[in-house]
Design a protein around this motif. Structure first.
Motif, PDB file in Angstrom:
ATOM      1  N   VAL A  39       0.846  -1.195   0.000  1.00  0.00           N
ATOM      2  CA  VAL A  39       0.000   0.000   0.000  1.00  0.00           C
ATOM      3  C   VAL A  39       0.878   1.240   0.000  1.00  0.00           C
ATOM      4  O   VAL A  39       0.606   2.215  -0.691  1.00  0.00           O
ATOM      5  CB  VAL A  39      -0.922   0.017   1.243  1.00  0.00           C
ATOM      6  CG1 VAL A  39      -1.649   1.338   1.377  1.00  0.00           C
ATOM      7  CG2 VAL A  39      -1.896  -1.122   1.190  1.00  0.00           C
ATOM      8  N   ARG A  42       6.315   3.228   5.055  1.00  0.00           N
ATOM      9  CA  ARG A  42       6.356   3.970   6.316  1.00  0.00           C
ATOM     10  C   ARG A  42       7.820   4.103   6.718  1.00  0.00           C
ATOM     11  O   ARG A  42       8.547   3.112   6.746  1.00  0.00           O
ATOM     12  CB  ARG A  42       5.573   3.196   7.376  1.00  0.00           C
ATOM     13  CG  ARG A  42       5.503   3.865   8.715  1.00  0.00           C
ATOM     14  CD  ARG A  42       4.669   3.065   9.700  1.00  0.00           C
ATOM     15  NE  ARG A  42       3.282   3.011   9.249  1.00  0.00           N
ATOM     16  CZ  ARG A  42       2.520   1.917   9.293  1.00  0.00           C
ATOM     17  NH1 ARG A  42       3.001   0.779   9.741  1.00  0.00           N
ATOM     18  NH2 ARG A  42       1.269   1.955   8.881  1.00  0.00           N
ATOM     19  N   VAL A  51       4.246  -1.181   3.821  1.00  0.00           N
ATOM     20  CA  VAL A  51       2.985  -1.448   4.494  1.00  0.00           C
ATOM     21  C   VAL A  51       2.128  -2.235   3.503  1.00  0.00           C
ATOM     22  O   VAL A  51       1.886  -1.781   2.388  1.00  0.00           O
ATOM     23  CB  VAL A  51       2.266  -0.134   4.881  1.00  0.00           C
ATOM     24  CG1 VAL A  51       0.936  -0.432   5.541  1.00  0.00           C
ATOM     25  CG2 VAL A  51       3.145   0.705   5.786  1.00  0.00           C
ATOM     26  N   GLU A  55      -1.738  -5.347   6.526  1.00  0.00           N
ATOM     27  CA  GLU A  55      -1.420  -4.471   7.654  1.00  0.00           C
ATOM     28  C   GLU A  55      -2.362  -3.272   7.697  1.00  0.00           C
ATOM     29  O   GLU A  55      -2.814  -2.872   8.778  1.00  0.00           O
ATOM     30  CB  GLU A  55       0.032  -4.005   7.559  1.00  0.00           C
ATOM     31  CG  GLU A  55       1.034  -5.123   7.774  1.00  0.00           C
ATOM     32  CD  GLU A  55       2.445  -4.744   7.378  1.00  0.00           C
ATOM     33  OE1 GLU A  55       3.374  -5.389   7.898  1.00  0.00           O
ATOM     34  OE2 GLU A  55       2.637  -3.829   6.556  1.00  0.00           O
ATOM     35  N   LYS A  56      -2.658  -2.703   6.532  1.00  0.00           N
ATOM     36  CA  LYS A  56      -3.554  -1.544   6.487  1.00  0.00           C
ATOM     37  C   LYS A  56      -4.968  -1.939   6.910  1.00  0.00           C
ATOM     38  O   LYS A  56      -5.627  -1.205   7.655  1.00  0.00           O
ATOM     39  CB  LYS A  56      -3.568  -0.957   5.071  1.00  0.00           C
ATOM     40  CG  LYS A  56      -4.336   0.324   4.955  1.00  0.00           C
ATOM     41  CD  LYS A  56      -3.658   1.431   5.728  1.00  0.00           C
ATOM     42  CE  LYS A  56      -4.395   2.740   5.538  1.00  0.00           C
ATOM     43  NZ  LYS A  56      -3.806   3.835   6.301  1.00  0.00           N
ATOM     44  N   GLU A  59      -5.048  -2.290  10.602  1.00  0.00           N
ATOM     45  CA  GLU A  59      -5.036  -0.956  11.209  1.00  0.00           C
ATOM     46  C   GLU A  59      -6.444  -0.328  11.189  1.00  0.00           C
ATOM     47  O   GLU A  59      -6.856   0.328  12.139  1.00  0.00           O
ATOM     48  CB  GLU A  59      -4.063  -0.062  10.432  1.00  0.00           C
ATOM     49  CG  GLU A  59      -4.018   1.374  10.857  1.00  0.00           C
ATOM     50  CD  GLU A  59      -3.125   2.193   9.932  1.00  0.00           C
ATOM     51  OE1 GLU A  59      -3.520   3.316   9.582  1.00  0.00           O
ATOM     52  OE2 GLU A  59      -2.047   1.705   9.550  1.00  0.00           O
ATOM     53  N   ASP A  71     -14.690  -0.752   7.105  1.00  0.00           N
ATOM     54  CA  ASP A  71     -13.806  -0.412   8.219  1.00  0.00           C
ATOM     55  C   ASP A  71     -14.566  -0.555   9.534  1.00  0.00           C
ATOM     56  O   ASP A  71     -15.718  -1.001   9.555  1.00  0.00           O
ATOM     57  CB  ASP A  71     -13.205   0.982   8.039  1.00  0.00           C
ATOM     58  CG  ASP A  71     -14.228   2.105   8.079  1.00  0.00           C
ATOM     59  OD1 ASP A  71     -15.402   1.868   8.428  1.00  0.00           O
ATOM     60  OD2 ASP A  71     -13.847   3.242   7.760  1.00  0.00           O
ATOM     61  N   ILE A 114      -8.239   3.352   0.261  1.00  0.00           N
ATOM     62  CA  ILE A 114      -6.865   2.929   0.499  1.00  0.00           C
ATOM     63  C   ILE A 114      -6.118   3.197  -0.787  1.00  0.00           C
ATOM     64  O   ILE A 114      -6.417   2.603  -1.826  1.00  0.00           O
ATOM     65  CB  ILE A 114      -6.776   1.446   0.891  1.00  0.00           C
ATOM     66  CG1 ILE A 114      -7.483   1.210   2.223  1.00  0.00           C
ATOM     67  CG2 ILE A 114      -5.315   1.004   0.958  1.00  0.00           C
ATOM     68  CD1 ILE A 114      -7.502  -0.237   2.665  1.00  0.00           C
TER      69      ILE A 114
END
Length: 135
Positions: A39, A42, A51, A55-56, A59, A71, A114
């Protein structure tokens, strides 16, 4: 005998890959998007760390609801592949970047977006727009 058959069938369904992942965000990823896709990058302690989609989504506390990725607030998630990592930009790069900004603004009104980087390597030499021309 039939109860043993039902029990073993239920166990097989629970252990199958589709049964084990039911309800997780991975089951709702759109075509062409994998949990291992990058994505963004970092920067932490001077190092660029990639990332991933997984992982996103973690999060964002994403989950699959009614075959849609949402989400934690229940807002649908959409992925957008960014452009702009040109070594030598095309003549109409400004128009392309403006079009991208317009599309993103429109999507953000309705969805959690995203943004998928066009530069998964994290190489800082690649820029999203070329440097300004010398006057």
């Amino acid at each position: 005998m039939s109860s043993l058959f039902l029990l073993s069938t239920a166990l097989l369904v629970m252990l199958s890959p589709s049964g084990a992942c039911a309800g997780t965000a991975d089951t709702c990823l759109p075509a062409g998007i994998q949990s291992t896709d990058v994505v963004g990058v970092r920067v932490a302690r001077g190092k660029g760390m990639t990332v991933t989609v997984a992982e996103k989504l973690k999060e964002l506390k994403a989950r699959c609801r009614k075959h849609k990725l949402v989400d934690a607030q229940g807002r649908e998630i959409r992925f957008y592949q960014l452009i702009g990592c040109w070594g030598n930009p095309p003549d109409d790069y400004q128009q392309q970047l403006e079009r991208q900004a317009t599309e993103l603004a429109k999507l953000r009104k309705r969805y959690r977006v995203i943004e998928m980087t066009c530069n998964p390597s994290g190489d800082q030499r690649m820029r999203s727009s070329p440097p300004p021309a010398n006057p």
